[in-house]
Scaffold this active site. Structure first.
Site, PDB file in Angstrom:
ATOM      1  N   CYS A 197      -3.598  -3.574   4.367  1.00  0.00           N
ATOM      2  CA  CYS A 197      -2.701  -4.647   4.848  1.00  0.00           C
ATOM      3  C   CYS A 197      -3.085  -6.011   4.304  1.00  0.00           C
ATOM      4  CB  CYS A 197      -2.719  -4.703   6.371  1.00  0.00           C
ATOM      5  SG  CYS A 197      -2.073  -3.213   7.117  1.00  0.00           S
ATOM      6  N   HIS A 252      -2.673 -10.431  12.288  1.00  0.00           N
ATOM      7  CA  HIS A 252      -2.148  -9.170  11.756  1.00  0.00           C
ATOM      8  C   HIS A 252      -1.779  -8.299  12.965  1.00  0.00           C
ATOM      9  CE1 HIS A 252      -1.663  -5.448   9.714  1.00  0.00           C
ATOM     10  NE2 HIS A 252      -2.738  -4.906  10.257  1.00  0.00           N
ATOM     11  N   GLU A 267       0.855  -1.188   0.000  1.00  0.00           N
ATOM     12  CA  GLU A 267       0.000   0.000   0.000  1.00  0.00           C
ATOM     13  C   GLU A 267       0.893   1.241   0.000  1.00  0.00           C
ATOM     14  OE1 GLU A 267      -2.076   0.885   3.775  1.00  0.00           O
ATOM     15  OE2 GLU A 267      -1.590  -1.170   4.337  1.00  0.00           O
TER      16      GLU A 267
HETATM   17  P1  HMG Z   1      -4.378   6.275  21.640  1.00  0.00           P
HETATM   18  O1  HMG Z   1      -5.728   6.853  21.568  1.00  0.00           O
HETATM   19  O2  HMG Z   1      -3.267   7.246  21.815  1.00  0.00           O
HETATM   20  O3  HMG Z   1      -4.222   5.217  22.756  1.00  0.00           O
HETATM   21  O4  HMG Z   1      -4.093   5.447  20.285  1.00  0.00           O
HETATM   22  P2  HMG Z   1      -5.234   4.806  23.932  1.00  0.00           P
HETATM   23  O5  HMG Z   1      -5.505   5.987  24.777  1.00  0.00           O
HETATM   24  O6  HMG Z   1      -6.397   4.027  23.355  1.00  0.00           O
HETATM   25  O7  HMG Z   1      -4.261   3.825  24.735  1.00  0.00           O
HETATM   26  C1  HMG Z   1      -3.809   2.648  24.126  1.00  0.00           C
HETATM   27  C2  HMG Z   1      -3.690   1.614  25.241  1.00  0.00           C
HETATM   28  O8  HMG Z   1      -2.645   2.017  26.145  1.00  0.00           O
HETATM   29  C3  HMG Z   1      -4.957   1.472  26.086  1.00  0.00           C
HETATM   30  O9  HMG Z   1      -5.067   0.093  26.417  1.00  0.00           O
HETATM   31  C4  HMG Z   1      -4.601   2.273  27.358  1.00  0.00           C
HETATM   32  O10 HMG Z   1      -5.294   1.843  28.505  1.00  0.00           O
HETATM   33  C5  HMG Z   1      -3.127   1.974  27.477  1.00  0.00           C
HETATM   34  P3  HMG Z   1      -6.344  -0.753  25.869  1.00  0.00           P
HETATM   35  O11 HMG Z   1      -7.548  -0.093  26.402  1.00  0.00           O
HETATM   36  O12 HMG Z   1      -6.301  -0.636  24.353  1.00  0.00           O
HETATM   37  O13 HMG Z   1      -6.108  -2.116  26.365  1.00  0.00           O
HETATM   38  N1  HMG Z   1      -2.377   2.979  28.263  1.00  0.00           N
HETATM   39  C6  HMG Z   1      -1.375   2.668  29.092  1.00  0.00           C
HETATM   40  N2  HMG Z   1      -0.825   1.491  29.436  1.00  0.00           N
HETATM   41  C7  HMG Z   1       0.213   1.506  30.327  1.00  0.00           C
HETATM   42  N3  HMG Z   1       0.712   2.662  30.855  1.00  0.00           N
HETATM   43  C8  HMG Z   1       0.181   3.862  30.535  1.00  0.00           C
HETATM   44  C9  HMG Z   1      -0.911   3.906  29.616  1.00  0.00           C
HETATM   45  N4  HMG Z   1      -1.640   4.902  29.072  1.00  0.00           N
HETATM   46  C10 HMG Z   1      -2.539   4.324  28.236  1.00  0.00           C
HETATM   47  N5  HMG Z   1       0.694   4.978  31.061  1.00  0.00           N
HETATM   48  C11 HMG Z   1      -4.438   3.746  18.629  1.00  0.00           C
HETATM   49  C12 HMG Z   1      -4.189   4.035  20.112  1.00  0.00           C
HETATM   50  C13 HMG Z   1      -4.263   2.268  18.374  1.00  0.00           C
HETATM   51  C14 HMG Z   1      -5.870   4.166  18.289  1.00  0.00           C
HETATM   52  C15 HMG Z   1      -3.438   4.571  17.783  1.00  0.00           C
HETATM   53  O14 HMG Z   1      -2.115   4.145  18.055  1.00  0.00           O
HETATM   54  C16 HMG Z   1      -3.685   4.475  16.278  1.00  0.00           C
HETATM   55  O15 HMG Z   1      -4.508   5.189  15.721  1.00  0.00           O
HETATM   56  N6  HMG Z   1      -2.907   3.571  15.567  1.00  0.00           N
HETATM   57  C17 HMG Z   1      -3.042   3.405  14.117  1.00  0.00           C
HETATM   58  C18 HMG Z   1      -4.275   2.590  13.743  1.00  0.00           C
HETATM   59  C19 HMG Z   1      -4.153   1.126  14.079  1.00  0.00           C
HETATM   60  O16 HMG Z   1      -3.074   0.586  14.240  1.00  0.00           O
HETATM   61  N7  HMG Z   1      -5.314   0.425  14.127  1.00  0.00           N
HETATM   62  C20 HMG Z   1      -5.330  -0.986  14.418  1.00  0.00           C
HETATM   63  C21 HMG Z   1      -6.514  -1.717  13.781  1.00  0.00           C
HETATM   64  S1  HMG Z   1      -6.670  -1.337  12.033  1.00  0.00           S
HETATM   65  C22 HMG Z   1      -5.382  -2.268  11.301  1.00  0.00           C
HETATM   66  O17 HMG Z   1      -4.794  -3.112  11.924  1.00  0.00           O
HETATM   67  C23 HMG Z   1      -5.060  -1.960   9.881  1.00  0.00           C
HETATM   68  C24 HMG Z   1      -3.760  -1.215   9.657  1.00  0.00           C
HETATM   69  O18 HMG Z   1      -2.650  -2.081   9.846  1.00  0.00           O
HETATM   70  C25 HMG Z   1      -3.748  -0.565   8.277  1.00  0.00           C
HETATM   71  C26 HMG Z   1      -4.017  -1.412   7.047  1.00  0.00           C
HETATM   72  O19 HMG Z   1      -4.834  -2.328   7.015  1.00  0.00           O
HETATM   73  O20 HMG Z   1      -3.421  -1.066   6.020  1.00  0.00           O
HETATM   74  C27 HMG Z   1      -3.583  -0.066  10.644  1.00  0.00           C
END
Ligand code: HMG
Length: 396
Positions: free
Chosen positions: A117, A242, A85
């Site tokens: 992906c 994935h 991609e």
């Molecule tokens: P965010 O909003 O900054 O994170 O982004 P959050 O507030 O949701 O926190 C993440 C986790 O950290 C949570 O745990 C918190 O509790 C924890 P969970 O509730 O998920 O179990 N946390 C802590 N833990 C320990 N110590 C601390 C602490 N603070 C918080 N101090 C998000 C997270 C994944 C949304 C962001 O990184 C993002 O947008 N990433 C990109 C999108 C992505 O990877 N999506 C995954 C599914 S889609 C996919 O896999 C397809 C893809 O590969 C693309 C394709 O297909 O081409 C992306």
């Protein structure tokens, strides 16, 4: 010309960029507790591609290593598919550059597969079907997944970046993993969870929604897989998911196990045995989009090929947008011996840590590289490809 039943992944090789950023340092620079990246997301390092490490370079390096280490010859290839991609052109596929630079036979079908992906899996399953149908006539397929995962600086997605390529040799009587031909559970739905408009170098994402889309797709694909005619009850001793970041694989495994009736505690306990060994390489490289599932598989084989010889494993591929597939395979008895020769994590030994300041400088310098154009008069005659690619890469 006859159908072939034993088809799968015969060899696997990686390539990674020269540099990576340590996520403890990135967290400190962003004013975030490091535990959020390390434990909250399950990431440790993210590979960063320099301007001369584009998806073509990464793909070719992985494929060259595949041939060198596996003992296979480019002359055996009759199908070359590149899942990406991070295309470098709207028309000319990355597969054409790979074909030329590797010297693959002219009697070879080649194309690029794009679906976020899922593009790597689309390539792998097409190659498996090509061989199983007998169309390959004894030849092998090269499937390369190559990507650079980029999100805007300081965005929530930033710590889930990565870059790299995974090359797969697909053939009859595979030495690593026989796949269950035709036995896949598929799920598709038009969703807007993650996308990258033309000319954007960075992906746009509705992060929390994308997590939900992934889990919904897992549920749909796994359910379809379990309902297939001829499905067996033989357990999956390991499952590779994935891995956009390690925590997502943990969430996926918990969701899948709870669909089967397990408690949350039991699901998390089985995660340590069934999934954790596949997460080491993803946590050191980051999201490599199309290659992410196969990086997890490489990690599993690298650490446990001996323990799981002859056993059945599950694979789950998700591509935003979205399409997902759940399928299974059996590790070959001779896999461990080949894995020793493949030296799967070898390329990581050459990568070096870069500072957050260096990473930010690198991003600032190539922000406009896609938009650079060269005056017609400056193009060397007959050298358009190399010249345009040099312009794209921003190198002389
Ligand atoms: P965010 O909003 O900054 O994170 O982004 P959050 O507030 O949701 O926190 C993440 C986790 O950290 C949570 O745990 C918190 O509790 C924890 P969970 O509730 O998920 O179990 N946390 C802590 N833990 C320990 N110590 C601390 C602490 N603070 C918080 N101090 C998000 C997270 C994944 C949304 C962001 O990184 C993002 O947008 N990433 C990109 C999108 C992505 O990877 N999506 C995954 C599914 S889609 C996919 O896999 C397809 C893809 O590969 C693309 C394709 O297909 O081409 C992306």
């Amino acid at each position: 010309w006859k159908n072939v039943s034993d088809v799968g992944i015969d060899a696997i090789a990686l390539s990674v960029p020269r540099g990576y950023v340590d996520l403890t340092e990135l967290a400190e620079a962003r004013g975030v507790p490091p535990s959020k990246y390390l434990h909250g997301l399950g990431t440790r390092q993210m590979a960063i591609a320099a301007p001369d490490e584009d998806p073509v370079t990464l793909a070719v390096n992985a494929a060259r290593r595949l041939f060198e280490r596996s003992g296979a010859s480019p002359a055996e290839i009759g199908l070359c598919i590149v899942g990406t991609e991070t295309a470098v052109d709207h028309s000319k596929p990355v597969a054409a550059f790979v074909h030329g630079l590797l010297g693959l036979p002219s009697a070879c079908r080649m194309f690029e597969a794009k679906h976020a992906c899922f593009g790597g899996t689309a390539g792998l399953l097409s190659a498996v079907d090509w061989i199983a149908s007998g169309s390959a006539r004894g030849r092998a397929a090269l499937v390369v997944c190559t990507d650079i995962a980029r999100y805007p600086l300081r965005s929530a997605g930033e710590p889930t970046q990565g870059a790299g390529a995974v090359a797969l040799l697909v053939r009859e009587k595979p030495r690593l993993l026989s796949l269950e031909v035709g036995q896949t559970g598929t799920f598709a739905r038009d969703v807007h969870d993650f996308w990258r408009p033309l000319h954007h170098k960075e992906a746009l994402v509705d992060g929390h929604y994308s997590v939900q889309c992934y889990l919904d797709a897992l549920e749909g694909a796994y359910d379809a897989w379990r309902r297939l005619d001829g499905a067996t009850d033989e357990p999956l001793v390991r499952t590779c998911y994935h891995v956009p970041y390690g925590k997502m694989a943990r969430k996926a495994h918990r969701h899948r196990r709870m669909l089967e009736g397990a408690t949350e505690q039991a699901a998390d306990a089985s995660f340590m045995v069934e999934v954790e060994p596949s997460l080491d390489l993803p946590s050191r490289i980051g999201n490599v989009y199309t290659g992410s599932l196969y990086l997890a598989l490489a990690s599993l084989l690298h650490t446990q090929a001996r323990d799981i010889a002859g056993q059945r494993i599950g694979l789950f591929s998700y591509g935003s947008g979205c399409c997902a597939e759940f399928f299974a395979g059996r590790t070959a008895p001779e896999a461990a011996a080949l894995v020793d020769r493949l030296d799967i994590d070898g390329p990581l030994r050459d990568s070096r840590q870069m500072t957050v300041a260096d990473y930010e400088r690198l991003r600032a310098e190539d922000a406009d590289a896609d938009r650079r154009t060269a005056p017609e008069s400056a193009r060397p005659r007959g050298k358009a490809n190399e010249f345009d690619r040099a312009v794209y890469l921003g190198v002389d």
